[in-house]
Design a protein around this motif. Structure first.
Motif, PDB file in Angstrom:
ATOM      1  N   PRO A 105       0.802  -1.229   0.000  1.00 30.20           N
ATOM      2  CA  PRO A 105       0.000   0.000   0.000  1.00 30.20           C
ATOM      3  C   PRO A 105       0.833   1.276   0.000  1.00 30.20           C
ATOM      4  O   PRO A 105       1.885   1.353   0.624  1.00 30.20           O
ATOM      5  N   LEU A 106       0.319   2.251  -0.723  1.00 33.64           N
ATOM      6  CA  LEU A 106       0.832   3.622  -0.670  1.00 33.64           C
ATOM      7  C   LEU A 106      -0.080   4.484   0.192  1.00 33.64           C
ATOM      8  O   LEU A 106       0.392   5.323   0.950  1.00 33.64           O
ATOM      9  N   ALA A 107      -1.392   4.285   0.062  1.00 41.51           N
ATOM     10  CA  ALA A 107      -2.389   5.020   0.844  1.00 41.51           C
ATOM     11  C   ALA A 107      -3.650   4.181   0.935  1.00 41.51           C
ATOM     12  O   ALA A 107      -4.133   3.673  -0.083  1.00 41.51           O
ATOM     13  N   LEU A 108      -4.156   4.025   2.149  1.00 37.44           N
ATOM     14  CA  LEU A 108      -5.367   3.234   2.359  1.00 37.44           C
ATOM     15  C   LEU A 108      -6.395   4.078   3.090  1.00 37.44           C
ATOM     16  O   LEU A 108      -6.192   4.440   4.246  1.00 37.44           O
ATOM     17  N   GLY A 109      -7.467   4.390   2.398  1.00 35.09           N
ATOM     18  CA  GLY A 109      -8.537   5.175   3.006  1.00 35.09           C
ATOM     19  C   GLY A 109      -9.850   4.423   2.959  1.00 35.09           C
ATOM     20  O   GLY A 109      -9.905   3.252   2.606  1.00 35.09           O
ATOM     21  N   ARG A 110     -10.916   5.124   3.319  1.00 37.03           N
ATOM     22  CA  ARG A 110     -12.241   4.495   3.287  1.00 37.03           C
ATOM     23  C   ARG A 110     -12.802   4.427   1.870  1.00 37.03           C
ATOM     24  O   ARG A 110     -13.477   3.497   1.509  1.00 37.03           O
ATOM     25  N   SER A 111     -12.485   5.425   1.038  1.00 36.63           N
ATOM     26  CA  SER A 111     -13.064   5.466  -0.302  1.00 36.63           C
ATOM     27  C   SER A 111     -12.053   5.249  -1.426  1.00 36.63           C
ATOM     28  O   SER A 111     -12.449   5.012  -2.561  1.00 36.63           O
ATOM     29  N   VAL A 112     -10.758   5.308  -1.105  1.00 40.34           N
ATOM     30  CA  VAL A 112      -9.716   5.136  -2.118  1.00 40.34           C
ATOM     31  C   VAL A 112      -8.547   4.359  -1.517  1.00 40.34           C
ATOM     32  O   VAL A 112      -8.181   4.591  -0.359  1.00 40.34           O
ATOM     33  N   ALA A 113      -7.964   3.472  -2.316  1.00 36.13           N
ATOM     34  CA  ALA A 113      -6.753   2.758  -1.925  1.00 36.13           C
ATOM     35  C   ALA A 113      -5.776   2.805  -3.095  1.00 36.13           C
ATOM     36  O   ALA A 113      -6.178   2.611  -4.245  1.00 36.13           O
ATOM     37  N   SER A 114      -4.500   3.077  -2.799  1.00 38.22           N
ATOM     38  CA  SER A 114      -3.465   3.093  -3.831  1.00 38.22           C
ATOM     39  C   SER A 114      -2.352   2.129  -3.431  1.00 38.22           C
ATOM     40  O   SER A 114      -1.931   2.095  -2.270  1.00 38.22           O
ATOM     41  N   TYR A 115      -1.883   1.372  -4.412  1.00 38.95           N
ATOM     42  CA  TYR A 115      -0.837   0.375  -4.194  1.00 38.95           C
ATOM     43  C   TYR A 115       0.292   0.539  -5.195  1.00 38.95           C
ATOM     44  O   TYR A 115       0.051   0.877  -6.362  1.00 38.95           O
ATOM     45  N   THR A 129       7.379  -1.532 -12.672  1.00 39.78           N
ATOM     46  CA  THR A 129       6.845  -0.888 -11.473  1.00 39.78           C
ATOM     47  C   THR A 129       5.525  -0.240 -11.870  1.00 39.78           C
ATOM     48  O   THR A 129       5.464   0.495 -12.859  1.00 39.78           O
ATOM     49  N   ALA A 130       4.478  -0.551 -11.115  1.00 36.85           N
ATOM     50  CA  ALA A 130       3.153  -0.005 -11.432  1.00 36.85           C
ATOM     51  C   ALA A 130       2.550   0.628 -10.185  1.00 36.85           C
ATOM     52  O   ALA A 130       2.973   0.351  -9.056  1.00 36.85           O
ATOM     53  N   ARG A 131       1.572   1.480 -10.422  1.00 38.05           N
ATOM     54  CA  ARG A 131       0.769   2.046  -9.336  1.00 38.05           C
ATOM     55  C   ARG A 131      -0.687   1.923  -9.734  1.00 38.05           C
ATOM     56  O   ARG A 131      -1.057   2.253 -10.860  1.00 38.05           O
ATOM     57  N   LEU A 132      -1.495   1.421  -8.804  1.00 35.32           N
ATOM     58  CA  LEU A 132      -2.927   1.270  -9.041  1.00 35.32           C
ATOM     59  C   LEU A 132      -3.685   2.006  -7.956  1.00 35.32           C
ATOM     60  O   LEU A 132      -3.381   1.859  -6.772  1.00 35.32           O
ATOM     61  N   THR A 133      -4.676   2.784  -8.368  1.00 35.66           N
ATOM     62  CA  THR A 133      -5.594   3.426  -7.436  1.00 35.66           C
ATOM     63  C   THR A 133      -6.978   2.849  -7.681  1.00 35.66           C
ATOM     64  O   THR A 133      -7.427   2.757  -8.834  1.00 35.66           O
ATOM     65  N   CYS A 134      -7.637   2.434  -6.609  1.00 41.42           N
ATOM     66  CA  CYS A 134      -8.976   1.861  -6.687  1.00 41.42           C
ATOM     67  C   CYS A 134      -9.959   2.702  -5.888  1.00 41.42           C
ATOM     68  O   CYS A 134      -9.627   3.200  -4.806  1.00 41.42           O
ATOM     69  N   SER A 135     -11.147   2.827  -6.428  1.00 36.97           N
ATOM     70  CA  SER A 135     -12.265   3.416  -5.704  1.00 36.97           C
ATOM     71  C   SER A 135     -12.905   2.282  -4.910  1.00 36.97           C
ATOM     72  O   SER A 135     -13.151   1.197  -5.447  1.00 36.97           O
ATOM     73  N   LEU A 136     -13.174   2.529  -3.629  1.00 37.62           N
ATOM     74  CA  LEU A 136     -13.787   1.526  -2.762  1.00 37.62           C
ATOM     75  C   LEU A 136     -15.254   1.898  -2.578  1.00 37.62           C
ATOM     76  O   LEU A 136     -15.569   3.006  -2.174  1.00 37.62           O
ATOM     77  N   ARG A 137     -16.137   0.951  -2.902  1.00 42.58           N
ATOM     78  CA  ARG A 137     -17.579   1.224  -2.894  1.00 42.58           C
ATOM     79  C   ARG A 137     -18.327   0.123  -2.196  1.00 42.58           C
ATOM     80  O   ARG A 137     -17.826  -0.993  -2.061  1.00 42.58           O
TER      81      ARG A 137
END
Length: 142
Positions: A105-115, A129-137
């Motif tokens: 993880p780079l940032a873990l929140g309630r509505s967004v997570a980035s790895y 090397t990749a970075r993925l950001t996901c919307s959490l719903r």
């Protein structure tokens, strides 16, 4: 990073994860899954471009797979993770064997997570090397 406790799935839970047709077609195997670390392997054979090298799109699929699983584990029961941004830098060519992807993880929140996802070859050399950001719903009704 987050006030939630890290979650790690048991081997039985990892084995029960839904995979989808693309993951199966590419031969991706999930080895470990958790909110703090998710690991998968993929064969190079069958995932190459016309020059016989691992296709950059295959690395991106592998990266999005491990990052999405990690995000979904972080999101928790009754929630889903949907990728909204993926970027990948390809560092070196691979012609054979397997590659391994590790999402942290780079940032873990309630509505967004980035790895960050690091893809390495069998010798441990960084391939991508990749970075993925996901919307959490919340999971939509069935």
């Amino acid at each position: 990073m987050t006030d939630r406790a890290p979650v790690t799935l048991s081997p039985d839970q990892v084995a029960a994860l839904p995979s989808g047709a693309l993951v199966e077609r590419m031969g991706i195997r999930i080895l470990e899954a958790g909110s703090e670390r998710t690991v998968a392997r993929m064969p190079v054979e069958g995932n190459t471009q016309p020059y016989g090298l691992l296709h950059g799109g295959a690395s991106a699929v592998l990266a999005e797979t491990v990052g999405s699983i990690a995000s979904a584990v972080h999101a928790g029961a009754g929630r889903i993770a949907v990728g909204i941004d993926l970027n990948a830098t390809h560092h070196r060519a691979v012609r054979s064997g397997e590659v391994t992807a590790v999402a942290t993880p780079l940032a873990l929140g309630r509505s967004v997570a980035s790895y960050e996802i690091v893809v390495t070859d069998q010798d441990g050399a960084r391939v991508c090397t990749a970075r993925l950001t996901c919307s959490l719903r919340d999971r939509p009704p069935a």
